[in-house]
Every structure is written in structure tokens, then in C-alpha cells.
Design an enzyme around this catalytic site. Structure first.
Site, PDB file in Angstrom:
ATOM      1  N   ASP A  41       0.906  -1.226   0.049  1.00 52.80           N
ATOM      2  CA  ASP A  41       0.538   0.151  -0.008  1.00 52.80           C
ATOM      3  C   ASP A  41       1.154   1.340  -0.401  1.00 52.80           C
ATOM      4  O   ASP A  41       2.091   1.198   1.021  1.00 52.80           O
ATOM      5  CB  ASP A  41      -0.600   0.354   0.985  1.00 52.80           C
ATOM      6  CG  ASP A  41      -2.084  -1.294   0.807  1.00 52.80           C
ATOM      7  OD1 ASP A  41      -2.426  -1.571   0.011  1.00 52.80           O
ATOM      8  OD2 ASP A  41      -2.827  -1.922   2.448  1.00 52.80           O
ATOM      9  N   TYR A  60       5.577  -8.680   8.404  1.00 54.01           N
ATOM     10  CA  TYR A  60       5.214  -6.882   8.859  1.00 54.01           C
ATOM     11  C   TYR A  60       5.533  -7.204  10.086  1.00 54.01           C
ATOM     12  O   TYR A  60       5.605  -7.418  11.033  1.00 54.01           O
ATOM     13  CB  TYR A  60       3.904  -7.059   8.351  1.00 54.01           C
ATOM     14  CG  TYR A  60       3.590  -7.122   6.661  1.00 54.01           C
ATOM     15  CD1 TYR A  60       3.481  -6.217   6.265  1.00 54.01           C
ATOM     16  CD2 TYR A  60       2.783  -8.404   6.097  1.00 54.01           C
ATOM     17  CE1 TYR A  60       3.362  -6.174   4.456  1.00 54.01           C
ATOM     18  CE2 TYR A  60       2.635  -8.382   5.089  1.00 54.01           C
ATOM     19  CZ  TYR A  60       3.108  -8.026   4.003  1.00 54.01           C
ATOM     20  OH  TYR A  60       2.443  -8.180   3.214  1.00 54.01           O
ATOM     21  N   ASP A 117      -7.025   1.588   7.248  1.00 54.55           N
ATOM     22  CA  ASP A 117      -5.659   2.532   7.724  1.00 54.55           C
ATOM     23  C   ASP A 117      -5.877   3.770   8.153  1.00 54.55           C
ATOM     24  O   ASP A 117      -6.819   4.503   7.447  1.00 54.55           O
ATOM     25  CB  ASP A 117      -4.873   1.486   6.740  1.00 54.55           C
ATOM     26  CG  ASP A 117      -5.093   1.960   4.814  1.00 54.55           C
ATOM     27  OD1 ASP A 117      -5.840   3.309   4.934  1.00 54.55           O
ATOM     28  OD2 ASP A 117      -4.945   2.273   4.007  1.00 54.55           O
ATOM     29  N   ARG A 169      -4.386  -4.735   6.654  1.00 54.18           N
ATOM     30  CA  ARG A 169      -5.677  -4.078   7.628  1.00 54.18           C
ATOM     31  C   ARG A 169      -6.358  -4.904   7.778  1.00 54.18           C
ATOM     32  O   ARG A 169      -7.252  -4.236   9.061  1.00 54.18           O
ATOM     33  CB  ARG A 169      -6.095  -3.145   6.306  1.00 54.18           C
ATOM     34  CG  ARG A 169      -5.139  -1.749   5.703  1.00 54.18           C
ATOM     35  CD  ARG A 169      -5.401  -1.547   4.304  1.00 54.18           C
ATOM     36  NE  ARG A 169      -5.408  -1.822   2.810  1.00 54.18           N
ATOM     37  CZ  ARG A 169      -5.940  -1.790   2.196  1.00 54.18           C
ATOM     38  NH1 ARG A 169      -7.256  -1.449   2.171  1.00 54.18           N
ATOM     39  NH2 ARG A 169      -6.378  -3.167   1.406  1.00 54.18           N
TER      40      ARG A 169
END
Length: 362
Positions: free
Chosen positions: A144, A172, A186, A280
Site C-alpha cells: 500500500d 510485517y 488504515d 489492514r
């Protein structure tokens, strides 16, 4: 070669099989015994169910000589040619570029900066690599725009390995804010929902986080590139539409969550998950399971398979070294890409319009 037609004289499957082999040997004798000739294997239809279930072993040495094999109960079939095994491209690692030929079949580990799309990074590199004749540039897994971290960019023949990199597990780290929800899950869109979060204990956080580990189903966010009815979901979301999405299988290897020492409303996390996992959505679902709302405020991809962001290029450093090579060859710089203008935030009109999947497909 023509096969014998079954008749009453062939009273048994053994007689029919012997008649078939005599006809086969006579037909094969008219061909030159070269390596280019490979006799086809008789089928059950051709033999009218007269071929025995057991097949004679393949004589590989004779097959290589082009022999018509009739030993045993039926003619043998040559082994198929071995399939080509994909060789992963050579990783081009920092801190110094030394061999430009690696870009013909290479893989760059890039530490993607914030506010750059994955397509922006590929476009910048494609424009810069024109001076050495590299035209194919592609990334192995979208990040993203808000996110930073490891982005694998393949060049030249290495783009064939993009799917292989995409299939690897991802790791992550990031920050989840409790008590505030956004349409995009987000910080790319404005806070549209608030809920109490003070009642949540550390024990609740650990218990709920552990429930997400393992194979599960995840509903992708509306702000995603998934297509439904021929339209990408994020385009519909920007128009204020909400579509029912089918849950997709994912796997979470581990999920570590703890309170931020600076703010008890924020949760620090690290997660290792499979391809297709939306972090997300993981943040959104975690807040929902805790009895509140939540959204992702920071995200960084730490690793893809065995490739880690600590071994990645800073994009400005890589571009600078490529420009040094280009200037040394006396090649003029290409026209610059306009990447200075800041990106616009995702606009989400209100109130949201809710439509069904059938309406979109219609």
C-alpha cells in the site's frame, strides 16, 4: 499402422492381443529405426478392451535408439521430456553496484518509501534502466502507498519469477489504533467511527491475537484491487458503495501484539502470514473481536520468504548509482517522472451507499 478388427476368431483377450502385436510388428518394419520415430502406445479403445491391465516395463535404452518395443503384453511409451525448472533471478544487493549485466535476470530488494505506490517504484526503475536496454520491470507483491519496507522488483528475464516470490510468506510490523475506525481500515481515509477501548486489558489482547493464528478465512477490504463484476473494489468504495465480499482463505503463522509504551490506545504488532493476507483487515478484525473498532496507522514489510528488508536498497541510493554508470557512458538522462506532487487522500463520500454483488454484475 492399421489395427486388426475384432472378430469371432478372437475368442479371448489373449488372442486379440497377439493379433494386435503381429499387425504392429509388420507395420513398424516399414519405418526406419531412427531416434525421430516413437511408436504410440495402444489404447484400450483400439484393442477393444483386450489389452491386459498389466503393462510391460519400459526399455529406456531401446527407446533412445528408436526401437519398436513389443516385448511383454503391449508396446511401451517413451518417457516425457523433463520439465524446465525455474531458476530464481540473482539478487542485486547493496551497498554498491558492480555488474550491470545482472539486471538482465535480476531481483532488486527495495525499501519502498512511504507515499510511493509499488507501480511508482517500478516506473522509476524502468525509466532509469533504459540506458542498458532493460525493458521489463515488475514487482512481486503490492505494498500500500502508506506502507514502507521490502518490495522485490524483478528485471529482465527475472520477471518470470514474480509469481514465485509472491507465493512466499510475508512478515510485517506496524501499529494498530484502538477505538477509531476508517473505511479503508488504515490511515489513508478519515476516521468515520469511534468506540470505547479503555476496557480492553492486556490479557484480552493476547487471547484475541492468538485466535487469529492458523488457517482462517478473511474478508478483504473494500479499498482493494480485487475485481467484482468487472470493477475494482476501490473504485466502488470511492463512490461510497459497499459490496458484499466473499471471505478468502489465509494462514497466519504467528501474531505478536503488545501495548505501545507511548500510548495505551496503540498496539505494536508483528505478524507472519501467507500470500493474500490483508493486514489492514487483520487490524480491523482484531478491533472487532476486542469489542471496539480499530485501524492500521503504520505498516512495514520486514521480509518475504528468506529475503529481509535489512538487505534492501534505499531507492535514492540505487538511482544515484545507476545515474553514475549512465553518465560514465555518456548517455543523456531520460525525461524526469513527476513524483513530486503529494498524493491525494482517499475520498470517501457519506453516507455510504450499499449495493449487492448482483447489482454490480448487472
Amino acid at each position: 499402422c492399421k489395427l486388426p478388427r475384432p472378430s469371432a476368431a478372437h475368442s479371448s483377450s489373449s488372442d486379440l492381443q497377439n493379433a494386435y502385436l503381429r499387425s504392429w510388428n509388420a507395420s513398424c518394419s516399414s519405418f526406419s529405426r531412427t531416434a525421430d520415430f516413437t511408436p504410440p502406445r495402444p489404447t484400450r479403445t483400439q484393442c477393444q478392451n483386450g489389452v491386459a491391465d498389466e503393462v510391460a516395463p519400459v526399455d529406456e535404452a531401446a527407446l533412445r535408439q528408436g526401437e519398436c518395443l513389443t516385448s511383454g503384453s503391449s508396446a511401451s511409451q517413451p518417457l516425457p521430456p523433463p520439465s524446465k525448472q525455474l531458476v530464481l533471478p540473482t539478487p542485486i544487493r547493496p551497498p554498491k553496484l558492480e555488474n550491470l549485466s545482472l539486471f538482465e535476470n535480476g531481483a532488486l530488494l527495495i525499501d519502498k518509501p512511504s507515499d510511493w505506490t509499488s507501480f511508482d517504484v517500478c516506473g522509476k526503475l524502468r525509466n532509469t534502466l533504459k540506458f542498458i536496454g532493460v525493458k521489463k520491470v515488475g514487482h512481486a507483491g503490492t505494498l500500500d502507498p502508506m506502507a514502507t519496507g521490502l518490495l522485490i522488483v524483478c528485471t529482465g528475464k527475472g520477471t518470470k519469477a514474480c509469481d514465485t516470490f509472491m507465493a512466499m510468506g510475508k512478515e510485517y510490523s506496524g501499529v494498530i489504533r484502538l477505538g477509531e475506525g476508517t473505511p479503508s481500515y488504515d490511515a489513508e481515509s478519515e476516521v468515520s467511527e469511534r468506540a470505547p477501548w479503555e476496557h480492553i486489558t492486556d490479557e484480552d489482547i493476547q487471547r484475541v491475537a492468538a485466535s487469529f493464528v492458523g488457517a482462517t478465512l478473511q474478508v478483504p477490504p473494500m479499498f482493494s484491487a480485487i475485481k467484482m463484476g468487472g470493477m475494482k473494489l476501490y473504485n466502488l468504495a470511492r463512490e461510497g458503495q459497499t459490496i458484499e465480499r466473499e471471505p478468502r482463505p489465509i494462514n497466519v503463522s504467528w501474531f505478536e501484539v503488545s501495548r505501545s509504551p507511548e500510548s495505551p490506545q496503540d498496539l505494536l504488532f508483528r505478524v507472519q502470514c501467507s500470500k493474500g493476507t490483508y493486514v489492514r483487515s487483520l487490524a480491523h478484525d482484531l478491533g472487532k473481536a476486542l469489542g471496539t473498532v480499530a485501524h492500521l496507522t503504520a505498516l512495514r514489510r520486514e521480509a518475504i520468504g528468506d529475503y529481509h528488508v535489512r538487505d534492501a536498497w534505499k531507492l535514492p541510493d540505487l538511482i544515484e548509482q545507476l545515474q553514475v554508470f549512465r553518465d560514465a557512458l555518456g548517455i543523456p538522462a531520460p525525461p524526469p517522472r513527476n513524483k513530486s506532487a503529494p498524493r491525494k487522500r482517499r475520498a470517501v463520500p457519506t453516507p455510504d451507499a450499499v449495493v449487492s454483488t448482483e447489482q454490480v454484475q448487472a
